[in-house]
Enzyme design. Structure first.
Site, PDB file in Angstrom:
ATOM      1  CG  HIS A 281      14.123  18.321  -4.318  1.00 44.64           C
ATOM      2  ND1 HIS A 281      15.305  17.763  -5.283  1.00 44.64           N
ATOM      3  CD2 HIS A 281      13.962  17.237  -3.425  1.00 44.64           C
ATOM      4  CE1 HIS A 281      15.911  15.952  -5.180  1.00 44.64           C
ATOM      5  NE2 HIS A 281      15.043  16.363  -3.757  1.00 44.64           N
ATOM      6  CG  ASP A 293      16.956  12.993  -4.794  1.00 43.07           C
ATOM      7  OD1 ASP A 293      15.959  13.919  -4.719  1.00 43.07           O
ATOM      8  OD2 ASP A 293      18.208  12.630  -3.783  1.00 43.07           O
ATOM      9  CD  GLU A 326      15.823  17.797  -0.611  1.00 41.85           C
ATOM     10  OE1 GLU A 326      15.857  17.063   0.850  1.00 41.85           O
ATOM     11  OE2 GLU A 326      16.398  17.524  -1.182  1.00 41.85           O
ATOM     12  CD  GLU A 327      18.731  15.913  -3.440  1.00 48.25           C
ATOM     13  OE1 GLU A 327      19.509  15.793  -2.464  1.00 48.25           O
ATOM     14  OE2 GLU A 327      18.073  15.655  -3.673  1.00 48.25           O
ATOM     15  CG  ASP A 354      12.566  14.149  -2.311  1.00 50.37           C
ATOM     16  OD1 ASP A 354      13.383  13.896  -3.196  1.00 50.37           O
ATOM     17  OD2 ASP A 354      13.124  14.651  -1.307  1.00 50.37           O
ATOM     18  CG  HIS A 425      22.287  12.022  -2.843  1.00 49.41           C
ATOM     19  ND1 HIS A 425      22.059  12.510  -1.300  1.00 49.41           N
ATOM     20  CD2 HIS A 425      20.479  12.729  -2.968  1.00 49.41           C
ATOM     21  CE1 HIS A 425      21.210  12.877  -1.228  1.00 49.41           C
ATOM     22  NE2 HIS A 425      20.379  13.526  -1.505  1.00 49.41           N
TER      23      HIS A 425
END
Lengths: 470, 470
Positions: A281, A293, A326-327, A354, A425
């Site tokens: 992503h 990520d 995606e997130e 991912d 994140h």
């Protein structure tokens, strides 16, 4: 020796212009291509340089942000520059939320500032902030026992720790308080939520992530504090004195924005080629550079697809998809599955990377029934990269999940989730955390899988429709 | 066997009520006391609980801040509660600077936010901020070569890396750009300074620290970015395109404030006891909790002094000093040396712990001439803790430096500086980073040293006056 007959079957199928309907097996030529792609991956620099470019020239790229728009432009330019065909953007509507700023502090009994961030999608506090006593809870299940009596007008502090493990299995449990904490706590009259970051590091950097607030009632703001800050709250609570915290944030829900899935192809030579869809992503959280990520997944799949393509002729088209958002709700994955619903039967297999460019320890499949014989030759090709087979239970990663639900088989490499959830994140997900050798390991593994899948030698079958990703 | 004669000398000296003038050696009773203090240190919880209390109930305590005032109150209460005598505060004037907020970002060629902090004492930017091209420099020495032509109106980016080593020797070199960068860059017309954090970690948390701006000319703001952010600047610069950065901060110089050295004593039994001064500094930078820097030193010395006192009779008084404002100009150390100038000849030895509660690997002394024979018995007692002798070159740590300059001998334990400079002056210096076993190792080592020093068995001599700490 089965080599000659197998080759004949493949040649025959190629001449007939049809994919074999039986599971079949891989030709020795395909196995040689896959090994060559793999070995080229172990020497690859395209993945690392692609990721360097993304982290340096784009950086944070939360759905709907300026960075997101620049990422889409970067994706189109990068796939074009690297020789992909049919490079285009497929427009996707994404939510548009801005973090703004936030300030959290303990106000009593012992004032101290807290390093915190709003959870993605959180409402802002009132302009004057919120100050209230915190009530500790281990999990969502504790809320009922605490009840309105304890929670009304209070801030719930979800203090559970995420378990650190190679498989990342602790995430599914720990993330519940992030996704549902605010909605559930609001039902008991709580005025805010603070969670211990869903992460496994000890840095002072909180981990953000999506929350789902589908409530029709009062919406309350939700924040993550870093592990050391959660420890501080625990220590103050352990003294038995009431602990009061002040919350302030000006995050904003700006409705929706336009983003895009970025698509590029390496055409197969079959007359009616199937599609091997691989990707990662393109969006990332806003705090870091989205290096692991999922810049790593994007870069891995771009590099791996090219190596598989270069290693030898393949019947199926390799389609790289850089998924939007995606997130913050899987917008790109859902859009892709809907937009391409009419050609999903041409999707022979889908793969997403991912879980970061960390050590690859295993392979997991999600094949149609009766495809067990495919595993051994796949593992054989992967053996310099990884040797463990995690079974046939995969139903895709985030963005391949909607395809798997519609029957598209999936494959994935399993990476070490321990360092991944240290960074995931948080602001620490930056390019300097990329180990070039481990990135190459991922490129090599996926190059091999893509070469095998795109050969058209075998039929991966169809997954039972409707089954959800775990 | 020298035990009996030595004991006789000690007993004689005790009966005479005078410290021996010759170096002497340690009695077997003293060695036994020291070993008992050491072993009790290896089981100690007072150090850890004291540090927990400081980090939990006070936290950040920059000189002049509310936290600093609460730290002084905490120090007085803690020493009293733990049974020290003559507990009092000695008022010290300290500078009062407030960080406020800062925002740094790359604006071109590829905009990205930067995780940064103002250096301690930096002036604010103008209200509208400063935006200019950055010019990379490796060290202060590079400025001359760049000259006004390259630097006028630009922001200097000091991009050098601090070397990571057990001794921390890389700090002295790396810190030059922090302390002098802004003053020197301003001479060439630069409008701001950004340094790569003086630290050795890869976290996204910048390291602050004091800068000395004694300039009578234009003062320019100075910031540290985290290592990953410095890497980002390096990567953007490596493309050859001009990199522009925007600086904004509202830090404030609020003049001076009152703080205090906090003092408590464990009286010796000599008729005219000498003083063994041990301590750490009570202030900390504002970003973390001052756990290793220097809560650990404070807690170690409080715990160690009590264990040395409990292990057996000692002639000299053990004076614990929790120094004010080490970080921002050594105010407490200078005040102490001046205020106690009249009794410095009673100061038989001084020790400070200020390199974190990490693994103790060595012992360093700063004794008067001809005291080499003292080292072997000291090392013998320390042998379960550390075995390396780093020589007699110590001239004290920060706060004992002014005493050493005036002739007071010093001793110190050397801890592993690698993890220390990962955390030092950053928001990551928090209590969760304390390993109880390593803190005990420090407590044990200092308990032994204090027991040896306070015995009065030996004379550590005087250092040549005027010699500065390295």
């Amino acid at each position: 020796m089965r080599t000659a007959p197998v080759l004949s079957v493949v040649l025959l199928a190629a001449l007939l212009g049809a994919a074999p309907r039986a599971a079949g097996t891989f030709s020795s030529a395909t196995l040689a291509h896959a090994r060559a792609a793999r070995d080229a991956g172990l020497r690859d620099d395209v993945g690392y340089e692609t990721l360097r470019s993304l982290c340096t020239e784009v950086g944070p790229r939360l759905a709907g942000s300026d960075g997101d728009r620049r990422a889409v432009a970067w994706g189109l330019a990068t796939l074009t520059r690297l020789g992909f065909a049919n490079v285009h953007a497929e427009s996707v509507t994404v939510p548009h939320w801005e973090r703004g700023e936030c300030r959290l502090a303990v106000t009593a009994p012992w004032p101290q500032p807290l390093d915190a961030c709003a959870l993605g999608g959180s409402v802002a506090t009132p302009r004057e902030g919120i100050e209230a006593e915190i009530v500790p809870a281990g999990s969502l299940g504790d809320l009922k026992g605490l009840g309105e009596e304890r929670l009304e007008g209070r801030i719930v502090f979800f203090r559970g720790h995420m378990e650190r493990s190679r498989t990342g299995m602790g995430y599914g449990t720990a993330v519940q308080v992030r996704t549902r904490g605010a909605v559930e706590a609001a039902k008991y009259g709580a005025v805010g939520v603070v969670i211990r970051s869903v992460g496994t590091d000890a840095s002072r950097d909180p981990h953000t992530g999506n929350m789902h607030d589908d409530s029709t009632g009062t919406r309350i703001p939700a924040f993550a504090v870093s592990a050391p800050d959660a420890d501080l709250l625990d220590r103050q609570l352990a003294t038995g004195r009431p602990v009061r915290v002040r919350l302030w944030s000006d995050s904003r829900d700006l409705g929706t924005a336009r983003s895009a899935n970025v698509v590029g192809e390496l055409p197969g030579r079959g007359p009616v080629p199937g599609l091997v869809v691989v990707g990662g992503h393109l969006d990332s959280w806003d705090l870091g550079q989205g290096a692991h990520d999922d810049g790593a997944g994007v870069a891995t799949m771009i590099a791996a697809a090219r190596l598989a393509h270069a290693a030898g002729a393949h019947r199926h088209t390799i389609r790289v998809v850089l998924f939007a958002n995606e997130e913050f709700g899987l917008s790109g994955a859902r859009d892709y599955a809907a937009r391409h619903a009419g050609e999903l039967d041409r999707h022979v297999v889908a793969m997403e990377s991912d879980l970061g460019a960390f050590d690859v320890w295993g392979f997991e499949s999600g094949f149609g029934p009766g495809r067990g014989a495919l595993v051994e030759p796949i593992l054989s090709v992967l053996s310099p990269i990884c040797t463990e087979y995690a079974g046939d239970g995969s139903r895709g990663d985030s963005d391949t999940g909607p395809l798997a639900e519609r029957g598209v088989p999936v494959m994935e490499l399993l990476t070490d989730a321990r360092p991944y959830f240290d960074l995931h994140h948080s602001s620490n997900d930056t390019f300097d955390k990329i180990d070039p050798a481990l990135l190459r390991e991922n490129v090599a593994g996926y190059a091999a899988l893509i070469a095998l899948a795109a050969s058209g030698d075998v039929d991966f079958g169809r997954l039972p429709p409707g089954e959800r990703r775990r």
